[in-house]
Design an enzyme around this catalytic site. Structure first.
Site, mmCIF file in Angstrom:
data_model
loop_
_atom_site.group_PDB
_atom_site.id
_atom_site.type_symbol
_atom_site.label_atom_id
_atom_site.label_comp_id
_atom_site.label_asym_id
_atom_site.label_seq_id
_atom_site.Cartn_x
_atom_site.Cartn_y
_atom_site.Cartn_z
ATOM 1 N N CYS A 125 32.513 36.478 49.691
ATOM 2 C CA CYS A 125 33.908 36.444 50.623
ATOM 3 C C CYS A 125 33.435 37.528 51.619
ATOM 4 C CB CYS A 125 35.231 36.337 50.434
ATOM 5 S SG CYS A 125 36.014 36.520 51.846
ATOM 6 N N TYR A 126 34.063 38.865 51.290
ATOM 7 C CA TYR A 126 33.571 40.075 52.436
ATOM 8 C C TYR A 126 31.738 40.496 52.088
ATOM 9 C CZ TYR A 126 32.604 44.186 54.151
ATOM 10 O OH TYR A 126 32.299 45.729 54.717
ATOM 11 N N HIS A 143 36.328 32.057 47.287
ATOM 12 C CA HIS A 143 36.506 32.889 45.993
ATOM 13 C C HIS A 143 36.487 31.743 44.787
ATOM 14 C CE1 HIS A 143 38.017 35.882 48.090
ATOM 15 N NE2 HIS A 143 38.380 35.147 49.187
ATOM 16 N N LYS A 153 45.204 44.196 30.049
ATOM 17 C CA LYS A 153 46.050 43.902 29.457
ATOM 18 C C LYS A 153 46.142 42.350 28.224
ATOM 19 C CE LYS A 153 50.092 45.002 28.367
ATOM 20 N NZ LYS A 153 50.751 46.849 28.149
ATOM 21 N N GLU A 158 36.775 33.208 41.202
ATOM 22 C CA GLU A 158 37.120 33.427 41.108
ATOM 23 C C GLU A 158 38.784 32.788 41.095
ATOM 24 O OE1 GLU A 158 36.530 34.798 43.426
ATOM 25 O OE2 GLU A 158 37.767 36.508 44.071
ATOM 26 N N GLY A 211 37.300 41.918 50.108
ATOM 27 C CA GLY A 211 38.060 42.439 50.344
ATOM 28 C C GLY A 211 38.759 42.270 52.048
ATOM 29 N N ASP A 269 50.776 48.636 23.686
ATOM 30 C CA ASP A 269 49.217 49.644 24.047
ATOM 31 C C ASP A 269 48.396 51.086 23.441
ATOM 32 O OD1 ASP A 269 48.911 47.747 26.346
ATOM 33 O OD2 ASP A 269 49.443 49.128 28.335
#
Ligand code: XMP
Length: 514
Positions: free
Chosen positions: A79-80, A171, A370, A173, A52, A229
């Site tokens: 991280c944060y 990170h 999605k 991810e 963040g 969708d």
């Protein structure tokens, strides 16, 4: 089913963390940072604290309550999330002189299950990781061991394995941390002991069962837009309640070539759905007569859609439920980065219905991203054309005709756009491009055809690459492809004598021209 809670401290990567976890076949959900501990305890088997923009030194910066770390849950701070963990548990965090952003090389300082199977990438055993941080943990909290460091960051990974508390400054991810996926999986499977049991097939079964239970003998209304969708939403409901679903498709006359017909064929004939196909083209055209301002067009189309939909809903009599294709990114309010789906559905979420037409909402895709919706679409047997359909604005071709929308101009744009779609598909670029389409400009230019001077319409070609429609870059389409599209449009579409290519990025331009 094992579930992981991701607490969102505002990182642009929060959704990516949740996705990576799901890709590892563990179900994950995102929560605001102040979610009560009671909400997590019992139901969630591990917690991830996201990154963040805040600093633990900022006044009022969001910090987890200490009790979270005492709840016995395995926790990974990123991280944060790491700095917050360190600050809460008595470690030392120092404000950085400057932000560190980009690649760093992590050297390991202790063996730990978190790094099991992570292969050395550099001769001295280091691996590449991606950093983006201001503050730095200088000393881990009591009980924690240092697992690794980088040149700028003495504690880039730390853990208290006994309490199953882990934290990474980098990170894992993002794709720029090549072995990040492995590290996250190690946290899920080796540290937290979770099982990879989440799959789209089980999602489909559960979703159908849940709709059955909820609807009972009731009836459901669902507006189809032609996009993936609403198509998946309708199919799930259809599997659950059969003919007690009425799918409504409003053909506003602003669709692309063949689109209305394809919706009719797919849902009515192929899936045998109870589909009300409303040909409302003339009504929309009448409403748009003389309207040239883009926002006025949008408003007129939105209002007309509501009027048509309301009439149909009243004609159907008592229907208790309305099914909508709301996706997870629309739901997460605390996440600053919202996907395109939020905008794309504006005219299909029928939010403006009169108060006496109250429906109970069914939103079976509320928990999906999605790409997961596309997987479900494939599982349900939707044709590729719908599964991979590029985003198409609710107001349709009306916001791609600059100036007034008339039947004649719609026809020109529809034909030109069909050529763009065909050629892009034939070149195999359809899935790579966020959107590719034609725009009809409100100017005429001089040309020469045979021995005659022409004074005719101009088509602008737009093709962009994007992750989320928030930013976009113009696609470097091969010249041959551009040439083919241009000569086909000029030769095949009556009254067009010029094609230009839009080479602007977003920002400062937008993807659409209106
Ligand atoms: P812009 O043009 O603002 O578009 O860069 C971003 C994305 O949103 C889509 N878009 C719309 N979708 N109703 C919609 O449903 C609209 O009024 C609308 N305007 C833009 C656009 O296609 C792009 O993907």
């Amino acid at each position: 089913m094992d579930k992981v809670a991701v607490l969102d401290y505002g990182s642009q990567y929060t959704q990516l963390i949740a996705r990576r976890i799901r890709e590892a076949r563990v179900y994950s959900e995102i929560f605001p940072p102040d979610v009560p501990l009671d909400r997590l305890r019992g139901e969630y088997r591990a917690v991830i604290l996201s990154g963040g923009p805040a600093s633990v030194y900022d006044e009022g910066s969001p910090l987890p309550e200490r009790a979270l770390f005492e709840a016995g849950l395995p926790i990974l701070g990123i991280c944060y999330g790491m700095q917050a963990m360190a600050a809460c548990l008595g470690g030392r965090v120092i404000p950085a002189a400057q932000r560190e952003y980009g690649r760093a090389d992590l050297r390991f300082e202790a063996r730990d299950p978190l790094f099991e199977g992570v292969a050395a990438e550099l001769p001295d055993g280091r691996i590449a990781v991606w950093m983006s941080h201001g503050d730095t943990v200088l000393a881990p909290p009591p009980g924690f061991a240092r697992l690794g460091g980088t040149a700028n960051c003495p504690v880039a990974a730390m853990a208290d394995p006994g309490r199953r508390l882990y934290a990474l400054q980098f990170h894992p991810e993002v794709a720029h941390t090549p072995q990040g996926r492995r590290i996250l999986e190690n946290f899920l499977f080796r540290v937290a002991g979770l099982e990879p049991t989440w799959s789209m097939a089980s999602f489909v079964e559960d979703a159908i069962e849940a709709i059955c239970r909820r609807v009972g003998q009731g009836r459901v209304l669902c507006a189809l837009s032609g996009g993936v969708d609403s198509a998946v939403t309708a199919l799930l409901v259809h599997r659950a309640v059969g003919d007690r679903l009425v799918a409504v498709f409003v053909d506003n006359g602003l669709l692309r070539k063949g689109e209305g017909e394809s919706v009719r064929r797919t849902f009515r004939e192929h899936f045998g759905m109870n589909l009300v196909y409303m040909d409302a083209a003339q009504r929309f055209l009448d409403r748009l007569r003389g309207v040239t301002d883009p926002e006025a067009k949008r408003k007129a189309i939105g209002a007309e859609f509501i009027t048509v939909f309301e009439q149909e809903a009243r004609r159907l009599g008592a229907v208790e439920f309305l099914a909508q294709g709301t996706l997870y990114p629309d739901v997460i309010e605390s996440t600053p980065h919202r996907g395109p789906s939020a905008t794309i559905k504006t005219h299909h979420n029928v939010g403006g219905l009169p108060p006496d037409l109250r429906f109970q909402l069914i939103e079976p895709l509320r928990e999906l991203f999605k790409d997961e919706v596309r997987q479900v679409a494939k599982l349900l047997g939707l044709p590729d054309g719908i599964v991979w359909r590029q985003p198409f604005p609710g107001p349709g071709l009306a916001v791609r005709i600059l100036g007034e929308v008339t039947e004649e101009r719609l026809e020109i744009l529809r034909e030109a756009d069909a050529i763009v779609q065909e050629e892009v598909r034939a070149a195999g670029l359809e899935r790579e491009l966020w959107q590719a389409f034609a725009v009809l400009l409100p100017v005429r230019t001089v040309g020469v055809m045979g021995d005659f001077r022409t004074y005719a319409q101009v088509i602008a070609l737009r093709a962009v690459m994007s992750q989320d429609a928030m930013t976009a870059d113009w696609a470097r389409l091969p010249y041959d492809l551009l040439g083919r599209i241009s000569s086909r449009i000029i030769n095949e579409v009556k009254s067009v004598n010029r094609v230009v290519y839009d080479i602007s990025s977003k920002p400062p331009s937008t993807i659409g021209w209106e």
